[in-house]
Motif scaffolding. Sequence first.
Motif, PDB file in Angstrom:
ATOM      1  N   ARG A  91     -41.068  69.227  22.818  1.00  0.00           N
ATOM      2  CA  ARG A  91     -41.693  67.943  22.499  1.00  0.00           C
ATOM      3  C   ARG A  91     -42.312  67.341  23.749  1.00  0.00           C
ATOM      4  N   GLY A  92     -43.051  66.261  23.557  1.00  0.00           N
ATOM      5  CA  GLY A  92     -43.644  65.561  24.682  1.00  0.00           C
ATOM      6  C   GLY A  92     -45.084  65.978  24.898  1.00  0.00           C
ATOM      7  N   THR A  93     -45.625  65.616  26.067  1.00  0.00           N
ATOM      8  CA  THR A  93     -47.003  65.928  26.428  1.00  0.00           C
ATOM      9  C   THR A  93     -47.018  67.017  27.493  1.00  0.00           C
ATOM     10  N   LEU A  94     -47.770  68.067  27.239  1.00  0.00           N
ATOM     11  CA  LEU A  94     -47.913  69.172  28.172  1.00  0.00           C
ATOM     12  C   LEU A  94     -49.240  69.014  28.901  1.00  0.00           C
ATOM     13  N   LYS A  95     -49.180  68.796  30.217  1.00  0.00           N
ATOM     14  CA  LYS A  95     -50.379  68.596  31.026  1.00  0.00           C
ATOM     15  C   LYS A  95     -50.712  69.877  31.771  1.00  0.00           C
ATOM     16  N   ILE A  96     -51.896  70.418  31.482  1.00  0.00           N
ATOM     17  CA  ILE A  96     -52.316  71.718  31.997  1.00  0.00           C
ATOM     18  C   ILE A  96     -53.613  71.542  32.787  1.00  0.00           C
ATOM     19  N   ASP A 120     -44.942  69.465  17.490  1.00  0.00           N
ATOM     20  CA  ASP A 120     -44.426  68.253  18.115  1.00  0.00           C
ATOM     21  C   ASP A 120     -44.939  68.047  19.536  1.00  0.00           C
ATOM     22  N   LEU A 121     -45.719  68.985  20.035  1.00  0.00           N
ATOM     23  CA  LEU A 121     -46.259  68.880  21.387  1.00  0.00           C
ATOM     24  C   LEU A 121     -47.641  68.242  21.378  1.00  0.00           C
ATOM     25  N   LYS A 122     -47.904  67.401  22.369  1.00  0.00           N
ATOM     26  CA  LYS A 122     -49.247  66.908  22.630  1.00  0.00           C
ATOM     27  C   LYS A 122     -49.786  67.650  23.849  1.00  0.00           C
ATOM     28  N   LEU A 123     -51.075  67.997  23.802  1.00  0.00           N
ATOM     29  CA  LEU A 123     -51.679  68.811  24.855  1.00  0.00           C
ATOM     30  C   LEU A 123     -52.710  68.009  25.634  1.00  0.00           C
ATOM     31  N   SER A 124     -52.671  68.152  26.948  1.00  0.00           N
ATOM     32  CA  SER A 124     -53.676  67.556  27.827  1.00  0.00           C
ATOM     33  C   SER A 124     -54.193  68.667  28.733  1.00  0.00           C
ATOM     34  N   PHE A 139     -49.238  67.253  36.846  1.00  0.00           N
ATOM     35  CA  PHE A 139     -49.409  68.357  35.902  1.00  0.00           C
ATOM     36  C   PHE A 139     -48.100  69.122  35.729  1.00  0.00           C
ATOM     37  N   ASP A 140     -47.906  69.663  34.532  1.00  0.00           N
ATOM     38  CA  ASP A 140     -46.758  70.530  34.286  1.00  0.00           C
ATOM     39  C   ASP A 140     -46.992  71.924  34.846  1.00  0.00           C
ATOM     40  N   LEU A 141     -48.237  72.390  34.736  1.00  0.00           N
ATOM     41  CA  LEU A 141     -48.570  73.704  35.274  1.00  0.00           C
ATOM     42  C   LEU A 141     -50.068  73.801  35.471  1.00  0.00           C
ATOM     43  N   ALA A 142     -50.484  74.796  36.254  1.00  0.00           N
ATOM     44  CA  ALA A 142     -51.897  75.087  36.437  1.00  0.00           C
ATOM     45  C   ALA A 142     -52.119  76.572  36.260  1.00  0.00           C
ATOM     46  N   VAL A 143     -53.245  76.930  35.642  1.00  0.00           N
ATOM     47  CA  VAL A 143     -53.675  78.319  35.586  1.00  0.00           C
ATOM     48  C   VAL A 143     -54.609  78.535  36.765  1.00  0.00           C
ATOM     49  N   TYR A 269     -46.346  76.612  38.643  1.00  0.00           N
ATOM     50  CA  TYR A 269     -45.604  75.413  38.270  1.00  0.00           C
ATOM     51  C   TYR A 269     -44.625  75.057  39.378  1.00  0.00           C
ATOM     52  N   PRO A 270     -44.090  73.829  39.378  1.00  0.00           N
ATOM     53  CA  PRO A 270     -43.313  73.359  40.538  1.00  0.00           C
ATOM     54  C   PRO A 270     -42.019  74.100  40.795  1.00  0.00           C
ATOM     55  N   SER A 271     -41.230  74.400  39.765  1.00  0.00           N
ATOM     56  CA  SER A 271     -39.929  75.014  40.011  1.00  0.00           C
ATOM     57  C   SER A 271     -39.430  75.713  38.770  1.00  0.00           C
ATOM     58  N   ARG A 272     -38.880  76.906  38.943  1.00  0.00           N
ATOM     59  CA  ARG A 272     -38.292  77.620  37.806  1.00  0.00           C
ATOM     60  C   ARG A 272     -36.947  77.026  37.430  1.00  0.00           C
ATOM     61  N   ARG A 273     -36.355  76.204  38.309  1.00  0.00           N
ATOM     62  CA  ARG A 273     -35.003  75.705  38.077  1.00  0.00           C
ATOM     63  C   ARG A 273     -34.977  74.570  37.065  1.00  0.00           C
ATOM     64  N   PHE A 274     -36.101  73.860  36.930  1.00  0.00           N
ATOM     65  CA  PHE A 274     -36.142  72.744  35.988  1.00  0.00           C
ATOM     66  C   PHE A 274     -37.349  72.918  35.065  1.00  0.00           C
ATOM     67  N   LEU A 275     -37.472  74.082  34.475  1.00  0.00           N
ATOM     68  CA  LEU A 275     -38.636  74.394  33.663  1.00  0.00           C
ATOM     69  C   LEU A 275     -38.458  73.835  32.254  1.00  0.00           C
ATOM     70  N   PRO A 276     -39.205  72.779  31.901  1.00  0.00           N
ATOM     71  CA  PRO A 276     -39.080  72.216  30.555  1.00  0.00           C
ATOM     72  C   PRO A 276     -39.489  73.229  29.490  1.00  0.00           C
ATOM     73  N   ALA A 277     -38.924  73.068  28.297  1.00  0.00           N
ATOM     74  CA  ALA A 277     -39.232  73.992  27.203  1.00  0.00           C
ATOM     75  C   ALA A 277     -40.719  74.018  26.893  1.00  0.00           C
ATOM     76  N   ARG A 278     -41.398  72.855  26.999  1.00  0.00           N
ATOM     77  CA  ARG A 278     -42.820  72.805  26.678  1.00  0.00           C
ATOM     78  C   ARG A 278     -43.636  73.678  27.638  1.00  0.00           C
ATOM     79  N   VAL A 279     -43.194  73.759  28.898  1.00  0.00           N
ATOM     80  CA  VAL A 279     -43.893  74.599  29.874  1.00  0.00           C
ATOM     81  C   VAL A 279     -43.586  76.069  29.627  1.00  0.00           C
ATOM     82  N   ARG A 280     -42.312  76.371  29.383  1.00  0.00           N
ATOM     83  CA  ARG A 280     -41.900  77.756  29.178  1.00  0.00           C
ATOM     84  C   ARG A 280     -42.629  78.389  27.990  1.00  0.00           C
ATOM     85  N   VAL A 281     -42.731  77.655  26.871  1.00  0.00           N
ATOM     86  CA  VAL A 281     -43.336  78.261  25.680  1.00  0.00           C
ATOM     87  C   VAL A 281     -44.840  78.455  25.863  1.00  0.00           C
ATOM     88  N   PHE A 282     -45.493  77.574  26.633  1.00  0.00           N
ATOM     89  CA  PHE A 282     -46.930  77.745  26.850  1.00  0.00           C
ATOM     90  C   PHE A 282     -47.206  78.930  27.763  1.00  0.00           C
TER      91      PHE A 282
END
Length: 317
Positions: A91-96, A120-124, A139-143, A269-282
């Motif tokens: 859930r939440g907003t995924l900023k890419i 349930d995810l919003k995409l930016s 940002f949650d992650l960058a390509v 992405y910033p850290s594998r230790r606190f990887l939110p589910a929204r980032v992992r699934v994307f």
Amino acid sequence: MADLTDMEIFARVVTAGSMSGAGREMGLSPAVISKRIRRLEERLGARLLQRTTRQIALTEDGQGYYERVIGILASIEEAESFVTRRNTAPRGTLKIAAPTSFGRMHIAPYLGKFATLYPDLKLSLMLNDRFVDIVGDGFDLAVRIAALENSSLIARRLAPNHRVICASPAYLEREGTPKTLGELSRHNCIFATHQDVWQLEGPEGATSMRVAGNLQTNSSEVVREGVIAGLGIALRSTWDVGPALQSGKLRIVLPQYRESRRVAVYAVYPSRRFLPARVRVFIDFLADLFGPEPYWDKGLDLAFDAPDGPAGNPVAA
């Protein structure tokens, strides 16, 4: 006894690079963050962070403590994820953030499918050809399509990035097909601004080739359209010109040469230790979509370009 919340706050400060950044992530004020760090240091009897008005840095004790803390927190996160991952929808907003052309061609067309999977995810999605500050810009992650340098970020390789010398059949029929690198000097070569030196690797090893042409542009998309239109010869990534190569609009020239830089497509992405589910699934979605032989490379003869490492494994960027 260790306070897990203080340990997490400390780790968040390190990964965010500041107390204010950690406070934004955790919904706490900088004053509370500072107080909890100070309490942790007092309990341990050691200074963990060197503080200035603008930044923080780990002490030697802090570095050793951080390396152990993130292992503890990762184990706890993994234990909780084991129980909840099947029952908890992201859930939440995924900023890419993504490069402009790549984002238009290889991310935007598949957002509908991703949104269907995770309603349930919003995409930016922000498209920009500069390297954004992932943490500072929120940002949650960058390509990124790059040869990664050392940093505090974590990267997962999504796909190889092959670059080939190519031209249209019409241009080659009109001007002839170069058989050696030296012959390129007699051809009109198309390139983006400040990319007039091609770093290549071939039978004789690594070499640099300065090229020239009659088109000046700051747009890689203009270069692609120019080479398809028969204006000249270009060095292009197959993610950019793969469809044109597959359809016959372009042909690979001098196939024994490749770009010498080992560039690939990464999710950073910033850290594998606190990887939110929204980032992992994307990230998983993109890795499955592209894979070790992405769809834009299907049917192309790229045997000269050996893979530069297995896709899918997170590494320090």
